[in-house]
Design a protein around this motif. Structure first.
Motif, PDB file in Angstrom:
ATOM      1  N   LEU A 124       8.963  16.669  12.086  1.00  0.00           N
ATOM      2  CA  LEU A 124       8.193  15.942  13.105  1.00  0.00           C
ATOM      3  C   LEU A 124       8.362  14.423  12.970  1.00  0.00           C
ATOM      4  N   VAL A 125       8.413  13.928  11.741  1.00  0.00           N
ATOM      5  CA  VAL A 125       8.614  12.484  11.544  1.00  0.00           C
ATOM      6  C   VAL A 125       9.966  12.082  12.128  1.00  0.00           C
ATOM      7  N   ARG A 126      10.963  12.914  11.892  1.00  0.00           N
ATOM      8  CA  ARG A 126      12.292  12.606  12.429  1.00  0.00           C
ATOM      9  C   ARG A 126      12.271  12.629  13.956  1.00  0.00           C
ATOM     10  N   GLU A 127      11.533  13.600  14.527  1.00  0.00           N
ATOM     11  CA  GLU A 127      11.448  13.654  15.994  1.00  0.00           C
ATOM     12  C   GLU A 127      10.788  12.386  16.542  1.00  0.00           C
ATOM     13  N   GLY A 128       9.822  11.877  15.821  1.00  0.00           N
ATOM     14  CA  GLY A 128       9.116  10.674  16.266  1.00  0.00           C
ATOM     15  C   GLY A 128      10.047   9.490  16.424  1.00  0.00           C
ATOM     16  N   TYR A 129      11.130   9.473  15.670  1.00  0.00           N
ATOM     17  CA  TYR A 129      12.063   8.352  15.748  1.00  0.00           C
ATOM     18  C   TYR A 129      13.271   8.679  16.626  1.00  0.00           C
ATOM     19  N   PHE A 130      13.754   9.930  16.502  1.00  0.00           N
ATOM     20  CA  PHE A 130      15.044  10.246  17.126  1.00  0.00           C
ATOM     21  C   PHE A 130      14.973  10.983  18.449  1.00  0.00           C
ATOM     22  N   HIS A 131      13.832  11.626  18.747  1.00  0.00           N
ATOM     23  CA  HIS A 131      13.810  12.526  19.896  1.00  0.00           C
ATOM     24  C   HIS A 131      13.635  11.765  21.215  1.00  0.00           C
ATOM     25  N   ILE A 179       2.140  12.026  14.231  1.00  0.00           N
ATOM     26  CA  ILE A 179       2.176  12.682  12.912  1.00  0.00           C
ATOM     27  C   ILE A 179       2.579  11.658  11.839  1.00  0.00           C
ATOM     28  N   THR A 180       3.492  10.779  12.203  1.00  0.00           N
ATOM     29  CA  THR A 180       3.907   9.744  11.247  1.00  0.00           C
ATOM     30  C   THR A 180       2.701   8.875  10.880  1.00  0.00           C
ATOM     31  N   TRP A 181       1.917   8.527  11.880  1.00  0.00           N
ATOM     32  CA  TRP A 181       0.694   7.755  11.614  1.00  0.00           C
ATOM     33  C   TRP A 181      -0.280   8.595  10.766  1.00  0.00           C
ATOM     34  N   TYR A 182      -0.366   9.906  11.091  1.00  0.00           N
ATOM     35  CA  TYR A 182      -1.253  10.796  10.325  1.00  0.00           C
ATOM     36  C   TYR A 182      -0.856  10.803   8.845  1.00  0.00           C
ATOM     37  N   LEU A 183       0.445  10.776   8.588  1.00  0.00           N
ATOM     38  CA  LEU A 183       0.907  10.777   7.194  1.00  0.00           C
ATOM     39  C   LEU A 183       0.455   9.533   6.450  1.00  0.00           C
ATOM     40  N   TRP A 184       0.257   8.457   7.181  1.00  0.00           N
ATOM     41  CA  TRP A 184      -0.223   7.214   6.578  1.00  0.00           C
ATOM     42  C   TRP A 184      -1.680   7.367   6.120  1.00  0.00           C
TER      43      TRP A 184
END
Ligand SMILES: O=P(O)(O)OC[C@H]1O[C@](O)(COP(=O)(O)O)[C@@H](O)[C@@H]1O
Ligand SMILES: [Mn+2]
Length: 665
Positions: free
Chosen positions: A460-467, A480-485
């Motif tokens: 999901l983190v990769r999708e946040g940047y590449f998708h 999700i990337t923000w959630y990981l923070w």
């Protein structure tokens, strides 16, 4: 399983096709044999040295120093070669030269009376040390590490065996020639860098490169150029990755932390992101506000004027309020994040200047909210929205930031299995009884735990940047990337909440508490570690978990070694801001062919002092595990791959010998 005849034939066909391909690379029996012998020889070499670092937090000077001195590895090599013949002072001098050749040479030129004599002695010494450092590698590998300009000469000089002493004249001839044609400085610099490179085979960074310290961009520059490196993302790293993807909540948080630590240079000079829009906005809306709770923390030696600090405090408050609003948007659009308790702006009584938390009313130490509409506290004002659009475009268009973040994607991951060690930044979500916690992801409501949770989050983190072709998936990835923070079940964060708002606005410290995940209570439990090893497919008898994230408070008696040595926490506080609590300036870990060494470092003064006064970081090394037998390449992950390659080549040999494949001469 029972195979049919067809299966066997199909399997055979595929094998033959593969062997045919392999025969293109090794077209004769002789070439396949040579390769087998070469690979066998590599398997018997000692395992390369691994170097583990974590929680660098922008402290570029200490980071660069530890990278240069290989956590004391270079000094160890010098001592092995010259311990009996050189004084402590000479060893220090040689070490400083290898760490900082350019700067040291400048000083030498001013001080040395007989520079030719100095060159001669120094070049000899550097050759001896490089030979020692290269000892455990194949010639091919060393060759690849050689600087192009001097590759041939260095190889000649390095591979002189004791039986070749009659060639002495030949070698001293080479050295004299280097000096005579005026290339000695360049040669010394090349040799020093080669030694730096040879002492460490692989660098692991267990997260948190960014935030607080002054030079995360400088650290990233070094990392991107390093010969062999992997990164396990930390919560601060994913925050920057989210910002580079265009998540406005991440951008606001990155800027808030930079303002808090007066570290806007990283943003402006490092990444070329213009701060003028934020400064102008802050002056317009917070001009008459003192922003007392937002006075920045000055940890660096840089002197700031009062006016600078006043402006930064205003920028700090302005971006914090925007952060709280934007976080509110995510929390509301993702109810399964279970973060409604972090919706605080709607709990404020704006006319009284109080907030109600858990049934208790607290007075706010700052009652001034010029950009908040009490009826719609999460709505950004027109100006705030425009400001965030500008900032977002700057983040998306910062070439250097995008380059660094792409490197974090290509060389980084949520976790890594490497030579029987499991590396991840924070924790694995577990229940109080130590079992893996099941966490819901996505609107489909699917639950994940343990390894599959990490794997899903990473996708999901990769999708946040590449998708880019799927805005919905991209937005979810960014959220999700923000959630990981900051999310309560984020393996990179590992706490129930981040009490940023409370720390700024409420004096009562009981509201500042962030409760740690049960993982951290169970860190001493061998049982939990064994369960984790099994989950990740590692042998519990020989494996280790390596974590960063939680500063080890050595001063208060904490130890970095947990669960009888099965779990190691190497966040010792590179971060200056945290050194008061830890009492040291960081742990690093070395895993060489003899075993596992934990190195604790005293605070690093500065690069200038390290060069001028030849003052190395003072480090204490502790042997954690000593191998009964020296570890060889065959005992490593790379070794496993080589063994598989040898098997394939042996099959090819058989195929040649029975005439199934013809040699191509
Ligand atoms: O001390 P600071 O810089 O204000 O940061 C405090 C915040 O940082 C955190 O510790 C997260 O950062 P770390 O990953 O470095 O621990 C939060 O839990 C806490 O709210
Ligand atoms: Mn962290």
């Amino acid at each position: 399983m029972i195979y049919s005849n067809d299966d066997v034939i199909q399997g055979f066909d595929e094998e033959l096709r593969y062997l045919n391909l392999l025969s293109k690379q090794f077209p004769t029996i002789a070439s396949a044999c040579t390769e087998i012998i070469n690979l066998q020889a590599i398997l018997n070499l000692p395992k390369g040295t691994e170097h583990f670092l974590s929680d660098i937090h922008g402290e570029c000077e200490s980071f660069n120093h530890v990278i240069k001195n290989g956590s004391g590895n270079i000094k160890r090599k010098i001592t092995e070669v010259y311990g009996d013949t050189l004084s402590e002072k000479e060893i220090k001098s040689l070490a400083t030269l290898i760490y900082y050749p350019e700067q040291k040479l400048e000083i030498i030129h001013k001080q040395e009376e007989d520079i030719e004599e100095w060159y001669r002695i120094t070049i000899y010494r550097l050759i001896e040390i490089s030979r020692k450092a290269a000892f455990k590698y194949s010639r091919m590998k060393v060759r690849k590490a050689l600087p192009e300009e001097f590759a041939y000469i260095i190889e000649e000089l390095m591979h002189r065996g004791p039986e070749e002493y009659d060639k002495e004249e030949y070698y001293s001839g080479i050295i004299k020639a280097i000096i005579k044609i005026g290339r000695a400085d360049e040669f010394i610099i090349a040799m020093s860098k080669l030694i730096q490179r040879l002492v460490i085979d692989r660098l692991h960074i267990v997260g948190d490169i960014f935030d607080r310290g002054p030079g995360a961009d400088v650290v990233m520059d070094t990392i991107t150029k390093y010969h062999s490196v992997d990164i396990q993302w930390g919560n601060h790293d994913v925050l920057w990755m989210g910002a580079a993807a265009g998540s406005v909540a991440c951008i606001a948080t990155v800027l808030r932390i930079c303002a808090r630590y007066v570290n806007l240079d990283t943003i402006e000079d490092g990444y070329g992101i213009n701060m003028l829009p934020l400064a102008t906005f802050a002056l317009e809306f917070y001009n008459s506000d003192e922003c007392a709770s937002f006075k920045p923390i000055v940890e660096s030696d840089k002197i700031y004027t009062d006016n600078d600090l006043k402006l930064i405090a205003k920028m700090h408050k302005a971006i914090s309020i925007i952060q709280f609003k934007l976080e509110g948007e995510i929390i509301k659009r993702r109810p399964h994040f279970n973060m409604e308790d972090r919706l605080l702006l709607n709990k404020i009584n704006y006319s009284e200047g109080t907030i109600e938390l858990n049934g208790k009313t607290y007075s706010l130490n700052d009652k001034c909210f010029p950009t908040i509409n009490p009826d719609k506290p999460y709505e950004l004002t027109q100006e705030e929205r425009e400001l965030m659009e500008k900032l977002k475009s700057s983040f998306l268009n910062s070439e250097k930031l995008q380059k660094h973040v792409r490197f974090l994607f290509s060389n980084g991951s949520m976790y890594l299995k490497f030579n029987s060690n499991l590396l991840y930044h924070g924790c694995i979500p577990v229940n109080d009884d130590g079992s893996f916690k099941k966490v819901k992801i996505g609107s489909s409501g699917k639950y994940y735990s343990g390894k599959s949770y990490f794997d899903r989050l990473e996708i999901l983190v990769r999708e946040g940047y590449f998708h880019i072709n799927n805005p919905e998936a991209r937005l979810y990835g960014m959220d999700i990337t923000w959630y990981l923070w900051t999310g309560p079940d984020s393996p990179l964060f590992g706490k129930d909440k981040m009490t940023t708002f409370e720390r700024y606005f409420i004096d009562d410290k009981e509201t500042h508490v962030e409760k740690k995940s049960p993982y951290f209570k169970l860190e001493d439990s061998e049982k939990m570690c064994r369960m984790i090893f099994e989950e990740f497919g590692l042998n519990p008898e020989v494996s280790h978990i390596i974590n960063g994230h939680m500063p080890v408070k050595l001063k208060s008696g904490e130890s970095p070694i947990r669960a009888n040595g099965k779990l190691l926490v190497i966040d010792g506080g590179f971060s200056r801001a945290y050194q008061k609590a830890t009492g040291i300036a960081g742990y690093t870990l070395i895993y060489n062919s003899y075993g596992l060494l934990l190195v604790s470092h005293d605070p690093f003064e500065s690069t200038q002092v390290a060069i001028e006064e030849e003052k190395d970081i003072h480090s204490t090394t502790m042997v954690l595990e000593k191998e009964v037998e020296r570890k060889r390449v065959r005992d490593t992950d790379d070794g496993e791959k080589l063994i598989a390659q040898i098997k394939d080549l042996e099959m090819l040999l058989d195929a040649y010998r029975i005439g199934l494949i013809k040699e191509q001469r």
